[in-house]
Design an enzyme around this catalytic site. Structure first.
Site, PDB file in Angstrom:
ATOM      1  N   ARG A 152       0.821  -1.226   0.000  1.00  0.00           N
ATOM      2  CA  ARG A 152       0.000   0.000   0.000  1.00  0.00           C
ATOM      3  C   ARG A 152       0.852   1.273   0.000  1.00  0.00           C
ATOM      4  O   ARG A 152       0.511   2.267   0.651  1.00  0.00           O
ATOM      5  CB  ARG A 152      -0.965   0.023   1.209  1.00  0.00           C
ATOM      6  N   SER A 220     -10.801  -0.455   2.412  1.00  0.00           N
ATOM      7  CA  SER A 220     -10.190  -0.762   3.709  1.00  0.00           C
ATOM      8  C   SER A 220      -9.745   0.542   4.362  1.00  0.00           C
ATOM      9  O   SER A 220      -9.019   1.319   3.739  1.00  0.00           O
ATOM     10  CB  SER A 220      -8.954  -1.631   3.515  1.00  0.00           C
ATOM     11  N   GLU A 317      -5.084   3.285   6.136  1.00  0.00           N
ATOM     12  CA  GLU A 317      -4.672   3.190   4.731  1.00  0.00           C
ATOM     13  C   GLU A 317      -5.198   4.418   3.976  1.00  0.00           C
ATOM     14  O   GLU A 317      -4.599   4.889   3.022  1.00  0.00           O
ATOM     15  CB  GLU A 317      -5.288   1.904   4.165  1.00  0.00           C
TER      16      GLU A 317
HETATM   17  P1  NAP Z   1     -10.547 -11.651   3.279  1.00  0.00           P
HETATM   18  O1  NAP Z   1     -10.530 -12.559   2.108  1.00  0.00           O
HETATM   19  O2  NAP Z   1     -11.609 -11.773   4.312  1.00  0.00           O
HETATM   20  O3  NAP Z   1      -9.139 -11.762   3.993  1.00  0.00           O
HETATM   21  C1  NAP Z   1      -8.891 -11.006   5.186  1.00  0.00           C
HETATM   22  C2  NAP Z   1      -7.455 -10.577   5.169  1.00  0.00           C
HETATM   23  O4  NAP Z   1      -6.626 -11.712   5.187  1.00  0.00           O
HETATM   24  C3  NAP Z   1      -7.165  -9.800   3.931  1.00  0.00           C
HETATM   25  O5  NAP Z   1      -6.954  -8.521   4.370  1.00  0.00           O
HETATM   26  C4  NAP Z   1      -5.958 -10.466   3.319  1.00  0.00           C
HETATM   27  O6  NAP Z   1      -4.817  -9.620   3.299  1.00  0.00           O
HETATM   28  C5  NAP Z   1      -5.603 -11.612   4.232  1.00  0.00           C
HETATM   29  N1  NAP Z   1      -5.529 -12.856   3.427  1.00  0.00           N
HETATM   30  C6  NAP Z   1      -6.548 -13.669   3.096  1.00  0.00           C
HETATM   31  N2  NAP Z   1      -6.093 -14.721   2.404  1.00  0.00           N
HETATM   32  C7  NAP Z   1      -4.773 -14.581   2.296  1.00  0.00           C
HETATM   33  C8  NAP Z   1      -3.740 -15.346   1.671  1.00  0.00           C
HETATM   34  N3  NAP Z   1      -4.015 -16.501   1.052  1.00  0.00           N
HETATM   35  N4  NAP Z   1      -2.472 -14.896   1.710  1.00  0.00           N
HETATM   36  C9  NAP Z   1      -2.197 -13.742   2.334  1.00  0.00           C
HETATM   37  N5  NAP Z   1      -3.112 -12.959   2.942  1.00  0.00           N
HETATM   38  C10 NAP Z   1      -4.399 -13.380   2.926  1.00  0.00           C
HETATM   39  O7  NAP Z   1     -10.506 -10.121   2.767  1.00  0.00           O
HETATM   40  P2  NAP Z   1     -11.648  -9.240   2.089  1.00  0.00           P
HETATM   41  O8  NAP Z   1     -11.990  -8.119   2.972  1.00  0.00           O
HETATM   42  O9  NAP Z   1     -12.769 -10.085   1.555  1.00  0.00           O
HETATM   43  O10 NAP Z   1     -10.865  -8.629   0.853  1.00  0.00           O
HETATM   44  C11 NAP Z   1     -10.454  -9.448  -0.221  1.00  0.00           C
HETATM   45  C12 NAP Z   1      -9.249  -8.831  -0.878  1.00  0.00           C
HETATM   46  O11 NAP Z   1      -9.550  -7.519  -1.380  1.00  0.00           O
HETATM   47  C13 NAP Z   1      -8.076  -8.679   0.072  1.00  0.00           C
HETATM   48  O12 NAP Z   1      -6.897  -8.994  -0.621  1.00  0.00           O
HETATM   49  C14 NAP Z   1      -8.116  -7.202   0.443  1.00  0.00           C
HETATM   50  O13 NAP Z   1      -6.860  -6.653   0.732  1.00  0.00           O
HETATM   51  C15 NAP Z   1      -8.652  -6.577  -0.818  1.00  0.00           C
HETATM   52  N6  NAP Z   1      -9.329  -5.315  -0.519  1.00  0.00           N
HETATM   53  C16 NAP Z   1      -8.631  -4.147  -0.639  1.00  0.00           C
HETATM   54  C17 NAP Z   1      -9.252  -2.963  -0.329  1.00  0.00           C
HETATM   55  C18 NAP Z   1      -8.553  -1.657  -0.377  1.00  0.00           C
HETATM   56  O14 NAP Z   1      -9.165  -0.643  -0.124  1.00  0.00           O
HETATM   57  N7  NAP Z   1      -7.281  -1.610  -0.663  1.00  0.00           N
HETATM   58  C19 NAP Z   1     -10.566  -2.952   0.090  1.00  0.00           C
HETATM   59  C20 NAP Z   1     -11.212  -4.135   0.229  1.00  0.00           C
HETATM   60  C21 NAP Z   1     -10.583  -5.326  -0.079  1.00  0.00           C
HETATM   61  P3  NAP Z   1      -4.491  -8.545   2.156  1.00  0.00           P
HETATM   62  O15 NAP Z   1      -5.400  -7.390   2.464  1.00  0.00           O
HETATM   63  O16 NAP Z   1      -3.064  -8.171   2.403  1.00  0.00           O
HETATM   64  O17 NAP Z   1      -4.750  -9.157   0.840  1.00  0.00           O
END
Ligand code: NAP
Length: 332
Positions: A152, A220, A317
């Site tokens: 990020r 996020s 973030e």
């Molecule tokens: P999720 O699948 O419920 O997972 C929760 C957290 O665990 C995520 O933040 C993700 O980290 C981490 N994670 C899950 N599986 C992983 C793996 N196999 N290896 C490493 N880290 C893992 O998350 P969610 O809220 O539904 O979001 C899905 C994805 O969209 C995530 O990658 C999240 O970062 C991304 N997202 C980004 C934003 C943003 O504003 N930048 C907003 C919403 C969602 P990471 O966040 O590091 O991937």
């Protein structure tokens, strides 16, 4: 004064002294201003007040696609809507971006904080970035290494004092479909095409994340914290169900901020007209008519509850701006 409610995805009613929509590099040559803020769709910003300077909106459009051996080089304007670009690419079977589907915002904004989802970060796909230095009045090009991408973060995010306007982004993408299916929810998939993967990713996001067109939010709100092995062991002794992910650095582990917020009792809570999202506590939402101070107070509360419960201080973030410009969370 110019209303910024359609230029910040929280939908806050704040204004800027002036606003210029930028549609070409030539236009940037003529801009000579003291206080500027560059926005795409404003999907990662929180205004605590009106802004006393000029907001520049990146609306440089255009997409060029060319073959480069087994790859495609896709050069597009910073104002191109990221998700519309991905839709066009998958329709041509050009792959690599599918995991970033349905993320709001523009292509030009995406590399600034190196957006990522489901195991793919945009920085990994960047060939080069063209940007205009508004202070020195020069157009420059950085390759991926010069962009200094990290979790990020990027050169463009860290060099806050230099107003750098991302005009074009070139991506190196694949002609052969080789999807990243490392994350839960996509791991079980066997997508046959970029289109199929994109459809599934969009579906997953809809299940957990609010659509900013319907509910104001900036994705996020906090970063996922990284902890040492000692800290991890201390937490694992207390929470057997703690989700943990490896990082590239040995001895450092990533925790899920959303999980910590949930466990600290802050999922689905409300303060004034702001709240944390019921399906993903990492997202702070405008429940309708929220004022900036309500979002700030809620975020401060979440931060202190997580700190009290786990001894971890979450880092936002979302970028925060007051009347003069960007401020750190500590300055609030
Ligand atoms: P999720 O699948 O419920 O997972 C929760 C957290 O665990 C995520 O933040 C993700 O980290 C981490 N994670 C899950 N599986 C992983 C793996 N196999 N290896 C490493 N880290 C893992 O998350 P969610 O809220 O539904 O979001 C899905 C994805 O969209 C995530 O990658 C999240 O970062 C991304 N997202 C980004 C934003 C943003 O504003 N930048 C907003 C919403 C969602 P990471 O966040 O590091 O991937």
């Amino acid at each position: 004064m110019h209303d910024l409610s359609s230029y910040n995805s929280f939908g806050l009613h704040v204004s800027a002294q002036d606003l210029i929509v930028v549609q070409s590099e030539a236009q940037l040559d003529e801009i000579d201003l003291e206080q500027v803020l560059i926005l795409g769709k404003g999907s990662d910003v929180l205004f605590t007040d009106d802004y006393d300077g000029t907001v520049l909106i990146d609306e440089i459009k255009g997409v060029q696609i060319e073959r480069d051996g087994p790859d495609y080089l896709v050069r597009a304007g910073g104002g191109v809507v990221l998700d519309e670009l991905i839709a066009e690419l998958v329709s041509r079977n050009i792959s690599g971006m599918e995991n970033l589907s349905a993320i709001p915002g523009t292509l030009g904004a995406a590399p600034v904080q190196n957006i990522g989802a489901y195991g793919v970060e945009i920085g990994d796909l960047i060939e080069e970035i063209e940007f205009y230095d508004l202070e020195r009045h020069v157009l420059q090009t950085f390759d991926r290494e010069q962009c200094a991408f990290a979790y990020r973060s990027s050169y463009f995010k860290e060099h806050k004092s230099d107003p750098l306007f991302i005009s074009r982004v070139t991506l190196r993408l694949n002609s052969v479909f080789d999807p990243d299916l490392s994350y839960k929810g996509v791991r079980e998939l066997d997508p046959k095409s970029p289109y199929e993967l994109r459809t599934r990713i969009a579906q997953l996001r809809r299940q957990k994340l609010p659509d900013p067109q319907e509910v104001g939010n900036a994705g996020s709100f906090f970063k996922n914290p990284v902890v040492t092995e000692d800290k991890l062991k201390e937490l694992q002794a207390r929470y057997s169900d703690l989700p943990v992910y490896r990082t590239a650095q040995p001895g450092l582990y990533k925790l899920a901020a959303g999980w910590l917020i949930d466990k600290a009792g802050c999922r689905g809570i409300t303060h004034g007209h702001a709240g944390t999202w019921e399906h993903q506590a990492l997202v702070i939402v405008n429940r309708g008519g929220a004022r900036p101070h309500e979002i700030v107070a809620l975020a401060q509360y979440v931060r202190s509850e997580v700190a009290n419960a786990f001894g971890i201080l979450l880092e936002p973030e979302v970028r925060v701006y007051n009347r003069q410009g960007e401020i750190s969370w500590e300055q609030l």
